[in-house]
Design a protein around this motif. Structure first.
Motif, PDB file in Angstrom:
ATOM      1  N   ASP A 124      15.416 -41.908  43.790  1.00  0.00           N
ATOM      2  CA  ASP A 124      14.478 -43.398  43.702  1.00  0.00           C
ATOM      3  C   ASP A 124      14.639 -44.027  44.952  1.00  0.00           C
ATOM      4  O   ASP A 124      13.502 -44.516  45.451  1.00  0.00           O
ATOM      5  CB  ASP A 124      15.243 -44.272  42.491  1.00  0.00           C
ATOM      6  N   ASN A 154      12.022 -42.465  47.365  1.00  0.00           N
ATOM      7  CA  ASN A 154      10.434 -42.741  46.721  1.00  0.00           C
ATOM      8  C   ASN A 154      10.277 -44.102  47.504  1.00  0.00           C
ATOM      9  O   ASN A 154       9.245 -44.290  47.661  1.00  0.00           O
ATOM     10  CB  ASN A 154      10.533 -42.493  45.379  1.00  0.00           C
ATOM     11  N   GLN A 155      11.215 -45.119  46.954  1.00  0.00           N
ATOM     12  CA  GLN A 155      10.800 -46.244  47.501  1.00  0.00           C
ATOM     13  C   GLN A 155      10.481 -46.460  48.998  1.00  0.00           C
ATOM     14  O   GLN A 155       9.630 -47.314  49.493  1.00  0.00           O
ATOM     15  CB  GLN A 155      11.892 -47.409  47.170  1.00  0.00           C
ATOM     16  N   ASP A 172       7.256 -44.973  49.684  1.00  0.00           N
ATOM     17  CA  ASP A 172       6.099 -45.836  49.382  1.00  0.00           C
ATOM     18  C   ASP A 172       5.788 -46.829  50.571  1.00  0.00           C
ATOM     19  O   ASP A 172       4.787 -47.197  50.895  1.00  0.00           O
ATOM     20  CB  ASP A 172       6.430 -46.720  48.443  1.00  0.00           C
ATOM     21  N   THR A 186      14.647 -49.477  53.924  1.00  0.00           N
ATOM     22  CA  THR A 186      13.399 -49.876  53.260  1.00  0.00           C
ATOM     23  C   THR A 186      12.926 -51.482  53.386  1.00  0.00           C
ATOM     24  O   THR A 186      11.905 -51.756  53.573  1.00  0.00           O
ATOM     25  CB  THR A 186      13.242 -49.465  51.762  1.00  0.00           C
TER      26      THR A 186
END
Lengths: 256, 323
Positions: free
Chosen positions: B220, B223-224, B227, B315
């Motif tokens: 997760d 993936n963030q 993105d 992120t």
């Protein structure tokens, strides 16, 4: 079913590469069945166990490839064929496909399986080239194979997406990771393999002349990539490291 | 000597793939001033044909046929062969993509031609054109030349730069009639598993996870981050074998070989097989708890720490600066 596997002897994936006199050194190197071809061997054995018939493993290469053929026989293949190509000048994928096509010319074939790529040369050409020469459909990078009567239902990996293909036999397929988990040869398997037939063929036996299969490409030079230098391990508080990293990627490396 | 070179473009979701533009640039090198002819196959692709001109093609042929809507080996083989018969090119360039890998060897076999797959560089030495390509998954490289037949190559995405787009370039776009019959491999279904359409082999940025992600959900935070960066997500064999993710994400000697501008390795130790698949990336960032991890030996920048602490902060920081 007449099931054939085309396979290749390659360096073990653990091996580092060294160059000696302009060639890749084979000194002390461990060899294996190309991992993708190993999936093909496993799938072939399963097909035979489900549908009956015989599995023949075929390689084009140097004499020492007999060890990898014996491994395939120990896994459960029935017969092996080694076609010696040591006399071929500048042999390439054109040569190998043409030699294999000559071998298959008079064979009754239901399916040919191979790996989708070899981890050494990595051209991925021989399977589709052979299918073309045999005027047979092919399906590359397969992850599932089911055969019922003469119909094959196949799943293939297309850059992460999945494609379901239907075709009729005979067909040539190339294996992708995820197709199966290849078995290890058992001890009785290894004992049995010693007695299984391993046929050795020369170009002459296939009515081929060295000139017929001379490659269409030539390798001029082999070199190693520049050794990567270990870079900078950041220090300090994690928050500062993260800030520094983002700033380095933007200003120094200029990749973001 | 000037040579006519054919470039087979590849369309995905209505757009030309970047590798097709790179293929035009490669064709320019090979053609030595000769004509570059683009070819597009599909059901309805003429709308994007001009793009090939803007990136350097001299004219474009469009083979439109409802049998070419989805790629099949037989369908595309027939269409491309008919165009080759008609145009008699001296060179062919195709992207080394799933399509290029499946189709090119078949065409080369039919033409009894040489084919050099997966090239990453082209140079001219006198009259000879020499191609560089990785072998042993990038542990070594070889330089090759074609001695007989067409100058036929497939190019690895991300390695040969596309030419600058020039919208003032003009060229002819012409439809070409192709007859397609007897497709022996029928595509019954396509299941999209890739979510955002960023393909690993073409991605400029890759965020990859290893055993350190610990679970499926452990991807997760990766993936963030992906993105925010418009990146593709990849994995080491360890993560795939442990079933944290699909094998199609695997990067390494078995799996995909990638060369993005930026590779962010999270919780990946750096086994030799994994390094073979990614160490030719331009910039490598390693995030790992173990300061002794092998991945730090190839990384340009490293952070020693738990990926579950580092990646979310990264992120956030990227979000701030990329707004």
């Amino acid at each position: 079913m007449n099931i054939y596997v085309i396979l290749k002897r390659t360096f073990d994936t653990e091996e580092k590469i060294a160059i000696e006199n302009g060639k890749i050194s084979e000194d002390g190197v461990e060899f294996i069945i190309n991992p993708y071809d190993e999936y093909a061997v496993e799938e072939a054995i399963k097909l035979r166990d489900d549908h009956g018939g015989e599995v023949t493993v075929v390689t084009v290469g140097e004499e020492e490839s007999d060890k990898q053929l014996r491994t395939a026989l120990a896994m459960g293949a029935d017969k092996a064929v080694l076609i010696d190509d040591e006399d071929v000048e500048d042999g390439d994928q054109y040569s190998t496909a043409k030699i294999l096509a000559a071998y298959f010319e008079d064979k009754e074939v239901d399916i040919i399986l191979g790996g989708n790529v070899a981890i050494d040369g990595a051209s991925g050409q021989v399977g589709p080239r052979l299918a073309e020469l045999l005027d047979m459909p092919h399906v590359t990078t397969i992850t599932k194979l089911e055969i019922s009567d003469r119909t094959a239902t196949i799943e293939r990996d297309v850059e992460g997406d999945l494609e379901v293909i239907e075709t009729t036999l005979p067909v040539l397929v190339t294996a992708q990771q995820g197709l199966n988990d290849p078995r290890y040869p058992s001890l009785p398997g290894i004992m049995k393999a010693k007695k299984k037939p391993l046929e050795e063929l020369e170009l002459d036996d296939l009515n081929l002349d060295e000139d017929d299969v001379e490659g269409k490409t030539r390798t001029l030079e082999i070199f190693l990539p520049p050794e990567k230098q270990a870079g900078k391990v950041l220090e300090g508080e994690l928050d500062d490291q993260v800030k520094e990293l983002v700033s380095l990627l933007r200003t120094e490396a200029k990749v973001i | 000597m000037a040579k006519k070179v054919l470039v087979l473009g590849e369309v995905r979701e209505g757009e030309l793939r970047n590798v097709s533009y790179e293929a035009i640039a490669a064709a320019k090198e090979i053609s030595d001033g000769g004509e570059i002819v683009g070819l597009l196959c599909g059901e309805s692709v003429s709308g994007i044909a001009e793009n090939m001109i803007h990136y350097g093609a001299d004219r474009v042929l469009v083979a439109e046929n409802d049998q070419l809507k989805t790629y099949t080996t037989d369908g595309y083989n027939q269409a491309v062969m008919q165009v080759i018969d008609q145009e008699s090119p001296e060179g062919i360039v195709i992207g080394h993509t799933a399509m290029g890998k499946d189709l090119s060897p078949r065409i080369a076999a039919k033409l009894q031609s040489g084919l050099i797959s997966d090239i990453t560089g082209i140079e001219k030495v006198g009259e000879q054109i020499i191609y560089t390509r990785p072998i042993y998954s990038g542990k070594a490289f070889e330089k090759k030349l074609i001695t007989d037949g067409l100058l036929f190559v497939t190019i690895r995405p991300n390695n040969i730069s596309a030419l600058e787009k020039d919208e003032s370039r003009k060229g002819d776009v012409a439809k070409v009639d192709v007859t397609i019959k007897d497709i022996r491999t029928i595509v019954k279904e396509i299941v999209r598993k890739t979510t955002d359409g960023v393909d690993l082999s073409e991605a400029k940025v890759i965020v990859a996870g290893g055993r350190g992600v610990k679970t499926k959900d452990g991807f997760d935070p990766l993936n963030q981050l992906a993105d925010v960066l418009g990146a593709a997500v990849g994995a080491s064999r360890g993560a795939c074998d442990a079933d944290y993710c699909d094998y199609s994400l695997q990067i390494g000697q078995t799996g995909k070989v990638v060369t993005p501008d930026l590779y962010i390795a999270c919780g990946i130790s750096g086994a030799i097989q994994h390094l073979a698949g990614m160490s030719n990336s331009k910039i490598i960032v390693a995030i790992n708890k173990d300061p002794e991890a092998n991945i730090f030996n190839v990384a340009d920048y490293g952070i020693v720490g738990d990926l579950f602490d580092v990646v979310p902060k990264l992120t956030e920081e990227f979000k701030k600066v990329l707004v």
